[in-house]
Write a protein that holds these residues in place. Structure first.
Motif, short mmCIF file in Angstrom:
data_model
loop_
_atom_site.label_atom_id
_atom_site.label_comp_id
_atom_site.label_asym_id
_atom_site.label_seq_id
_atom_site.Cartn_x
_atom_site.Cartn_y
_atom_site.Cartn_z
N ALA A 1 -7.70 11.93 4.88
CA ALA A 1 -7.03 12.28 6.14
C ALA A 1 -7.98 12.12 7.33
O ALA A 1 -7.59 11.60 8.39
N VAL A 2 -9.23 12.54 7.17
CA VAL A 2 -10.24 12.37 8.23
C VAL A 2 -10.44 10.88 8.50
O VAL A 2 -10.48 10.44 9.66
N PHE A 3 -10.56 10.10 7.45
CA PHE A 3 -10.72 8.65 7.57
C PHE A 3 -9.54 8.04 8.34
O PHE A 3 -9.73 7.23 9.26
N LEU A 4 -8.33 8.43 7.98
CA LEU A 4 -7.13 7.90 8.65
C LEU A 4 -7.14 8.23 10.14
O LEU A 4 -6.85 7.37 10.98
N LEU A 5 -7.48 9.45 10.46
CA LEU A 5 -7.53 9.86 11.86
C LEU A 5 -8.60 9.08 12.63
O LEU A 5 -8.35 8.57 13.73
N LEU A 6 -9.78 8.96 12.05
CA LEU A 6 -10.86 8.24 12.72
C LEU A 6 -10.53 6.76 12.91
O LEU A 6 -10.81 6.18 13.97
N GLU A 7 -9.91 6.15 11.91
CA GLU A 7 -9.52 4.75 12.03
C GLU A 7 -8.49 4.57 13.15
O GLU A 7 -8.56 3.62 13.92
N GLY A 8 -7.54 5.49 13.23
CA GLY A 8 -6.54 5.43 14.30
C GLY A 8 -7.17 5.60 15.67
O GLY A 8 -6.82 4.90 16.62
N TYR B 1 -9.17 2.22 16.41
CA TYR B 1 -8.45 0.96 16.55
C TYR B 1 -7.03 1.10 17.11
O TYR B 1 -6.34 0.11 17.29
N GLY B 2 -6.60 2.30 17.36
CA GLY B 2 -5.24 2.50 17.87
C GLY B 2 -4.27 2.78 16.73
O GLY B 2 -4.50 2.40 15.59
N PHE B 3 -3.19 3.42 17.06
CA PHE B 3 -2.23 3.85 16.05
C PHE B 3 -1.06 2.86 15.98
O PHE B 3 0.05 3.18 16.37
N GLY B 4 -1.34 1.65 15.51
CA GLY B 4 -0.33 0.60 15.42
C GLY B 4 0.27 0.48 14.04
O GLY B 4 0.11 1.35 13.18
N THR B 5 0.96 -0.64 13.81
CA THR B 5 1.62 -0.90 12.53
C THR B 5 0.63 -0.86 11.37
O THR B 5 0.94 -0.35 10.30
N TRP B 6 -0.55 -1.41 11.59
CA TRP B 6 -1.56 -1.41 10.54
C TRP B 6 -1.89 0.01 10.11
O TRP B 6 -2.17 0.26 8.94
N TRP B 7 -1.85 0.95 11.06
CA TRP B 7 -2.19 2.34 10.75
C TRP B 7 -1.12 2.98 9.88
O TRP B 7 -1.42 3.79 9.01
N VAL B 8 0.13 2.60 10.13
CA VAL B 8 1.24 3.11 9.29
C VAL B 8 1.00 2.70 7.84
O VAL B 8 1.22 3.48 6.92
N TYR C 1 -1.88 2.27 6.43
CA TYR C 1 -2.95 3.12 5.92
C TYR C 1 -2.45 4.50 5.52
O TYR C 1 -3.01 5.13 4.63
N LEU C 2 -1.41 4.97 6.19
CA LEU C 2 -0.88 6.31 5.90
C LEU C 2 -0.36 6.44 4.48
O LEU C 2 -0.29 7.55 3.95
N TYR C 3 0.03 5.33 3.86
CA TYR C 3 0.47 5.43 2.46
C TYR C 3 -0.48 4.72 1.49
O TYR C 3 -0.56 5.08 0.32
N ILE C 4 -1.23 3.72 1.96
CA ILE C 4 -2.10 2.96 1.06
C ILE C 4 -3.25 3.81 0.53
O ILE C 4 -3.53 3.81 -0.67
N TRP C 5 -3.93 4.54 1.41
CA TRP C 5 -5.10 5.30 0.96
C TRP C 5 -4.71 6.58 0.21
O TRP C 5 -5.33 6.88 -0.83
N PRO C 6 -3.69 7.32 0.62
CA PRO C 6 -3.24 8.43 -0.24
C PRO C 6 -2.71 7.95 -1.60
O PRO C 6 -2.88 8.64 -2.60
N PHE D 1 -3.39 -4.99 -2.38
CA PHE D 1 -3.48 -4.40 -1.04
C PHE D 1 -2.53 -5.07 -0.04
O PHE D 1 -1.80 -4.40 0.69
N GLY D 2 -2.54 -6.39 0.02
CA GLY D 2 -1.69 -7.10 0.95
C GLY D 2 -0.21 -6.88 0.69
O GLY D 2 0.59 -6.74 1.62
N THR D 3 0.15 -6.84 -0.58
CA THR D 3 1.55 -6.58 -0.94
C THR D 3 1.94 -5.17 -0.51
O THR D 3 3.02 -4.96 0.05
N LEU D 4 1.06 -4.22 -0.72
CA LEU D 4 1.33 -2.85 -0.28
C LEU D 4 1.48 -2.78 1.24
O LEU D 4 2.35 -2.09 1.76
N CYS D 5 0.63 -3.53 1.95
CA CYS D 5 0.71 -3.56 3.41
C CYS D 5 2.03 -4.17 3.89
O CYS D 5 2.56 -3.78 4.93
N SER D 6 2.54 -5.11 3.15
CA SER D 6 3.72 -5.86 3.59
C SER D 6 4.97 -5.00 3.71
O SER D 6 5.92 -5.37 4.40
#
Length: 167
Positions: free
Chosen positions: A54-61, A64-71, A73-78, A107-112
Motif C-alpha cells: 500500500a505504501v508502494f502504491l501511494l508513493l508510485e502514484g 507519477y500521477g494517479f492515471g490508468t497505469w496506477w489503477v 497497480y491497485l490490483y496487480i501488486w496485491p 504482467f502485461g496481460t494483467l495490465c490489459s
C-alpha cells in the motif's frame, strides 16, 4: 518498545524499499526488484507486507500521477501478495524463480484488463501483443533475480524478523 510502532515503521520502510528499488533500476526495461521483494516480504512478514505494498502504491502514484497505469497497480501488486500467500509453502529458490518468471510474463496481460472497458477486447489484445517483448524481459529478470537473491535476502529478512520478534 511499542510493538505496533515498530511494525508500522517496518511496513513503511519496506514500502519505501519497494519504491527505491524500482526507481534505482528504472533505466532497465521491466527489470525491477518489486516482485522479488514483495514475495520475500510476504513470506517473512505476512500481512505486514500488504501494508508495504500500500505504501508502494501511494508513493508510485505521488511520483507519477494517479492515471490508468496506477489503477493496474491497485490490483496487480496485491494479487502478487495473495498468490504468494497461497504458495507460501514452497521453499526452494528455483520454485520461487519460476513463480516470479510466470508472474512477469503475465504482467502485461494483467495490465490489459483496465483497457477492456475503454477499448474492448481488441484494445486489450493489442496491449497484450505489443507488450510481449517487455513481458519476456520482465519474466527473465524476475526469474534471475529470484534465483540469485532469494536465499541470501530471505535469510537476512528472517534475521530481522527474529530480532524484532515480528511475523
Amino acid at each position: 518498545m511499542n510493538r505496533n510502532l515498530v511494525r508500522l515503521c517496518l511496513g513503511a520502510m519496506m514500502g519505501v524499499l519497494l519504491t527505491v528499488g524500482k526507481e534505482v533500476m528504472a533505466f532497465l526495461p521491466n527489470f525491477e526488484p518489486v516482485t522479488l521483494l514483495t514475495v520475500l516480504f510476504t513470506l517473512c512478514f505476512g500481512g505486514l507486507a500488504l501494508g508495504a505494498v500500500a505504501v508502494f502504491l501511494l508513493l508510485e502514484g505521488l511520483l507519477y500521477g494517479f492515471g490508468t497505469w496506477w489503477v493496474m497497480y491497485l490490483y496487480i501488486w496485491p494479487l502478487l501478495w495473495c498468490l504468494t500467500r497461497l504458495f507460501r509453502r514452497m521453499d526452494r529458490a528455483w520454485q520461487w524463480a519460476v513463480f516470479a518468471g510466470v508472474y512477469g510474463l503475465a504482467f502485461g496481460t494483467l495490465c490489459s484488463f483496465t483497457y477492456l472497458p475503454v477499448g474492448g477486447v481488441r484494445m486489450m489484445f493489442a496491449w497484450i501483443v505489443s507488450g510481449l517483448p517487455f513481458d519476456l524481459m520482465h519474466a527473465g529478470g524476475n526469474f534471475l533475480m529470484m534465483l540469485v537473491l532469494y536465499k541470501p535476502l530471505r535469510g537476512a529478512l528472517e534475521k530481522i524478523k527474529a530480532a524484532g520478534r515480528m511475523g
